[in-house]
Design an enzyme around this catalytic site. Structure first.
Site, PDB file in Angstrom:
ATOM      1  N   GLN A 121       0.835  -1.197   0.000  1.00  0.00           N
ATOM      2  CA  GLN A 121       0.000   0.000   0.000  1.00  0.00           C
ATOM      3  C   GLN A 121       0.874   1.253   0.000  1.00  0.00           C
ATOM      4  O   GLN A 121       0.655   2.185  -0.777  1.00  0.00           O
ATOM      5  CB  GLN A 121      -0.898   0.001   1.244  1.00  0.00           C
ATOM      6  CG  GLN A 121      -2.072   0.916   1.108  1.00  0.00           C
ATOM      7  CD  GLN A 121      -2.886   0.562  -0.112  1.00  0.00           C
ATOM      8  OE1 GLN A 121      -3.099  -0.607  -0.416  1.00  0.00           O
ATOM      9  NE2 GLN A 121      -3.305   1.554  -0.850  1.00  0.00           N
ATOM     10  N   HIS A 147       2.528   3.051  -3.138  1.00  0.00           N
ATOM     11  CA  HIS A 147       1.779   3.842  -4.122  1.00  0.00           C
ATOM     12  C   HIS A 147       2.207   5.301  -4.102  1.00  0.00           C
ATOM     13  O   HIS A 147       2.537   5.880  -5.118  1.00  0.00           O
ATOM     14  CB  HIS A 147       0.268   3.752  -3.857  1.00  0.00           C
ATOM     15  CG  HIS A 147      -0.357   2.544  -4.460  1.00  0.00           C
ATOM     16  ND1 HIS A 147      -0.390   2.341  -5.814  1.00  0.00           N
ATOM     17  CD2 HIS A 147      -0.954   1.466  -3.914  1.00  0.00           C
ATOM     18  CE1 HIS A 147      -1.001   1.193  -6.081  1.00  0.00           C
ATOM     19  NE2 HIS A 147      -1.346   0.631  -4.937  1.00  0.00           N
ATOM     20  N   GLU A 189     -10.478   1.365   2.708  1.00  0.00           N
ATOM     21  CA  GLU A 189     -10.600   0.934   1.312  1.00  0.00           C
ATOM     22  C   GLU A 189     -10.292  -0.575   1.202  1.00  0.00           C
ATOM     23  O   GLU A 189     -11.090  -1.327   0.666  1.00  0.00           O
ATOM     24  CB  GLU A 189      -9.608   1.757   0.476  1.00  0.00           C
ATOM     25  CG  GLU A 189      -9.648   1.459  -1.002  1.00  0.00           C
ATOM     26  CD  GLU A 189      -8.502   2.141  -1.749  1.00  0.00           C
ATOM     27  OE1 GLU A 189      -7.556   2.636  -1.095  1.00  0.00           O
ATOM     28  OE2 GLU A 189      -8.537   2.140  -2.993  1.00  0.00           O
ATOM     29  N   HIS A 190      -9.128  -0.973   1.707  1.00  0.00           N
ATOM     30  CA  HIS A 190      -8.730  -2.383   1.697  1.00  0.00           C
ATOM     31  C   HIS A 190      -8.665  -2.880   3.135  1.00  0.00           C
ATOM     32  O   HIS A 190      -8.030  -2.245   3.974  1.00  0.00           O
ATOM     33  CB  HIS A 190      -7.340  -2.570   1.091  1.00  0.00           C
ATOM     34  CG  HIS A 190      -7.192  -2.029  -0.293  1.00  0.00           C
ATOM     35  ND1 HIS A 190      -6.663  -0.775  -0.536  1.00  0.00           N
ATOM     36  CD2 HIS A 190      -7.504  -2.551  -1.500  1.00  0.00           C
ATOM     37  CE1 HIS A 190      -6.652  -0.557  -1.855  1.00  0.00           C
ATOM     38  NE2 HIS A 190      -7.160  -1.612  -2.464  1.00  0.00           N
ATOM     39  N   ASP A 223      -5.706  -6.704  -6.263  1.00  0.00           N
ATOM     40  CA  ASP A 223      -5.449  -5.544  -7.120  1.00  0.00           C
ATOM     41  C   ASP A 223      -5.379  -5.934  -8.595  1.00  0.00           C
ATOM     42  O   ASP A 223      -5.752  -5.153  -9.464  1.00  0.00           O
ATOM     43  CB  ASP A 223      -4.099  -4.902  -6.748  1.00  0.00           C
ATOM     44  CG  ASP A 223      -4.184  -4.069  -5.489  1.00  0.00           C
ATOM     45  OD1 ASP A 223      -5.305  -3.773  -5.054  1.00  0.00           O
ATOM     46  OD2 ASP A 223      -3.119  -3.731  -4.942  1.00  0.00           O
ATOM     47  N   HIS A 228     -53.326  16.132 -10.196  1.00  0.00           N
ATOM     48  CA  HIS A 228     -52.938  14.759  -9.873  1.00  0.00           C
ATOM     49  C   HIS A 228     -54.180  13.948  -9.486  1.00  0.00           C
ATOM     50  O   HIS A 228     -54.363  12.811  -9.927  1.00  0.00           O
ATOM     51  CB  HIS A 228     -51.950  14.733  -8.705  1.00  0.00           C
ATOM     52  CG  HIS A 228     -50.538  15.103  -9.068  1.00  0.00           C
ATOM     53  ND1 HIS A 228     -50.164  16.377  -9.426  1.00  0.00           N
ATOM     54  CD2 HIS A 228     -49.400  14.357  -9.115  1.00  0.00           C
ATOM     55  CE1 HIS A 228     -48.855  16.398  -9.679  1.00  0.00           C
ATOM     56  NE2 HIS A 228     -48.370  15.179  -9.486  1.00  0.00           N
TER      57      HIS A 228
END
Lengths: 439, 439
Positions: B268, B271, B336-337, B370, B429
């Site tokens: 991670q 990145h 996220e993960h 991934d 209506h």
């Protein structure tokens, strides 16, 4: 006050059709710099000062004073009291509508909102876990656009999704409460209600205050301040679509009583002057009959002035070369509401690719769908049906991917991942995969 | 250049834990006024001048000159050529990954993306029609973050959804093309590719130009200019989430080899410097072992400097009182993960309510997910997993409600709708419903 309405009459065979049609469709959400600035300041203040800021703005904008925000919370007993106080036909109608809307959304959850998984031959498990949001906020406008049906349409899908806490905010200017709205909150199973509105209510839901709990998503319609506030808190919380003016498009083959079609056009137009009602029909004589029905029926409508303004300003009666051409034009518009007023609606339905809701056949007036057929009446407007969907159970759920790689699976996948990770220059990714390979 | 990484060590039993933890988690998407202004001007210009504007910005920002935008389109033959030119292990890995990702998304479509309908006892039909979007745009960054796996993860769900036209944009600064990215476009069945990027590419896709077709939705990652442009065109077209820095959270019971966990934290962190890697574990001795593995493994990593910056600046190794407490903290983060590095992952999975993707068991490294396990790697970041979901087939579909009220149904529904419409003061209506009642 005018009581005559002559929607623009067009024919696709006319040379100037494309230009005139484009002008009639044109609508753009102007963002007002003054609104934007005011909303930015209110949100920042609510974030910083919480309850105190919300109380101050409620006093200023709603002329409603309270010593604490807790005073502005309505109890479940108060909601039930509002419900019990309604005339019994209204109570029955609310409950019947809620039952049908609930039942439709339960079918929706079964069809598309359940967790799923499968295992590969090598024992690897893949799937998705579908879970409700923890807490959602529903914005309900006060004043002239206070619709109990909107309470049902926003709260019931959240309830069916399994959201454990539904928090509603509704402004009550000068303290005036709408009993039908509160009764609808009771019927729909809303958990907490605060009598606040505007950007300050959106801020309270998005950030949380000492008294108002922070939610995960905010849905529901509102004025320019509310829309701007929702846009700004997006990311911090989820939001639904920002709605434009409401629209109806009627595809007619001439088999539905012209009075019915005229009244369906009215029922859109009566919402507000910017609402848009369009008829597409290959039969010029039938279009004349609808115009005749408009002339005859309009004077008796209590909201004739709004209807006339909407039809004169944004309405259109368009003669097409064929029903097929009418379907193609409808796809370009991607209308919020699409009525197929045809004796053979299933012939045309497959040709219609973009619409919020499709109403098939003469008996399916939009108004039945608005209140009680079951599907949601919160629908994508302004052509956004090209890429978005009715409000639904799925808006109150989220998904988590599930992956359990078996030891055997790690061998096959590890080789692939390692190759691709090296190709992207991400060596730790590659090593993490390689470490799981057997020596 | 440092090659040592010491993530912040915390214990939930410490008095200052909450404050220190909150500081470490803090991240906010600053909007840069200069970026906002530049993007606003570029979008307006692209909308007004089309191709000419896009060509001008491509020359200015990408140092790439072309006489026409058509010159910047890559043909399917060029994509295939890029694929054919790859070493065969890369070709095989791309195809194997694409096959698995496609197969997972096909299961997703079957589980939650098919049309459905039912009929009431009175013959009324209710349902939803699920259709693919007509045309979507995929943004693929150039330069250091050009990932072929992102091409697969964005294009394949669109393909599986049945989108007939997938248009990819990818900047090629100074003309430099990334063959793996082009090969991935070939494998994923992308229909058209333009070598443009930045806000000008987003504008071209959102508004359409003489050469670039207007799309209905834009997905894919990008820099601050691209993110700002996507926010601004939202409403005109659909967009996916605006992603923040990537995150991993590992829940460990001490049963997974510490080297594996260390490498997953690295994968991670490599990145970028803002990526966040967090370990939650009740066993202090095991946390020591992971720190030992970090010290031992880091020096051999080619991206050691980025990993160290990320772990030192945003990483954390947190001792919890129990696995249950670790799960509760994970729910607050909504990562996220989320890796469950446990010998009994199915014991903990039901406690985990919010996460983009959940990786179960020691063999399920995030990197396998991934690239090739099958589920999408485009996942909600920055806590947005509280209310949003992985990119999926559903992002490339939209729903239209279907309602066909029978004559019998119109009687029952008409009475309810009429009552509620009168309650809301919408008489047209009510009349539209009443007209369908038998006399």
């Amino acid at each position: 006050m005018t009581s005559s309405a002559t929607p623009l009459r067009l024919s696709t065979a006319d040379a100037g059709f494309e230009d005139e049609f484009a002008r009639r469709l044109h609508w753009s959400a102007e963002t007002d710099a003054q609104v934007e600035q005011a909303v930015g300041a209110i949100l920042a203040d609510v974030r910083r000062r919480g309850d105190a800021a919300v109380l101050e703005y409620t006093k200023r904008f709603d002329a409603l004073e309270a010593a604490t925000l807790a005073e502005l919370e309505l109890t479940p007993a108060e909601l039930k009291h509002a419900f019990d106080g309604l005339p019994s036909p209204q109570r029955d109608a609310l409950e019947a509508a809620a039952k049908r809307v609930r039942s439709y959304h339960e079918a929706q959850r079964r069809a598309s909102g359940e967790s799923w998984s499968y295992r590969d031959a090598d024992g690897t498990l893949l799937g998705q876990k579908v879970t409700p949001l923890d807490r959602v906020g529903i914005y309900v406008p006060g004043g002239k656009a206070a619709y109990p049906s909107s309470v049902l349409m926003n709260a019931l899908p959240a309830h069916v999704a399994g959201v454990p806490e539904i928090v509603m905010v509704v402004p009550t200017p000068r303290g005036e409460q709408n009993p039908l709205v509160l009764a609808a909150a009771h019927v729909a199973g809303v958990h907490r209600v605060f009598r606040i509105g505007g950007a300050q209510a959106v801020g309270a839901l998005a950030y949380g205050t000492q008294t108002v709990p922070r939610v995960d998503k905010i849905t529901g319609p509102g004025n320019a301040y509310v829309a701007s506030a929702k846009r700004r808190v997006f990311g911090q919380v989820g939001i639904d679509m920002i709605a434009g003016p409401s629209e109806i498009l009627v595809l007619a083959d001439g088999s539905t009583p012209p009075d019915w079609v005229a009244m369906d056009l009215f029922s859109q137009a009566e919402h507000d002057e910017l609402a848009q009602s369009i008829l597409l029909c290959p039969d010029a004589g039938y279009i004349d009959q609808v115009q005749g029905a408009i002339d005859r029926l309009l004077p008796e409508m209590p909201r004739a002035a709004i209807i006339a303004a909407s039809l004169n300003g944004r309405g259109a009666l368009i003669q097409t070369r064929s029903m097929e051409e009418a379907c193609a034009i409808s796809n370009r518009i991607a209308p919020e509401h699409l009525e197929i007023a045809s004796r053979d609606p299933h012939r045309w339905e497959p040709l219609l690719r973009h619409a919020g809701a499709i109403f098939l056949g003469a008996f399916t007036s939009e108004s039945l769908g608005d209140y009680c057929a079951g599907p949601n009446h919160v629908l994508p407007t302004s052509g956004t049906a090209r890429f978005s969907s009715p409000l639904g159970v799925y808006d109150f759920q989220k998904r988590s991917s599930l992956i359990e790689v078996s030891e055997a699976g790690a061998q096959a996948l590890g080789a692939i991942a390692s190759e691709l990770a090296h190709g992207e220059g991400l060596q730790a990714h590659a090593r993490a995969a390689e470490m799981r390979l057997k020596r």
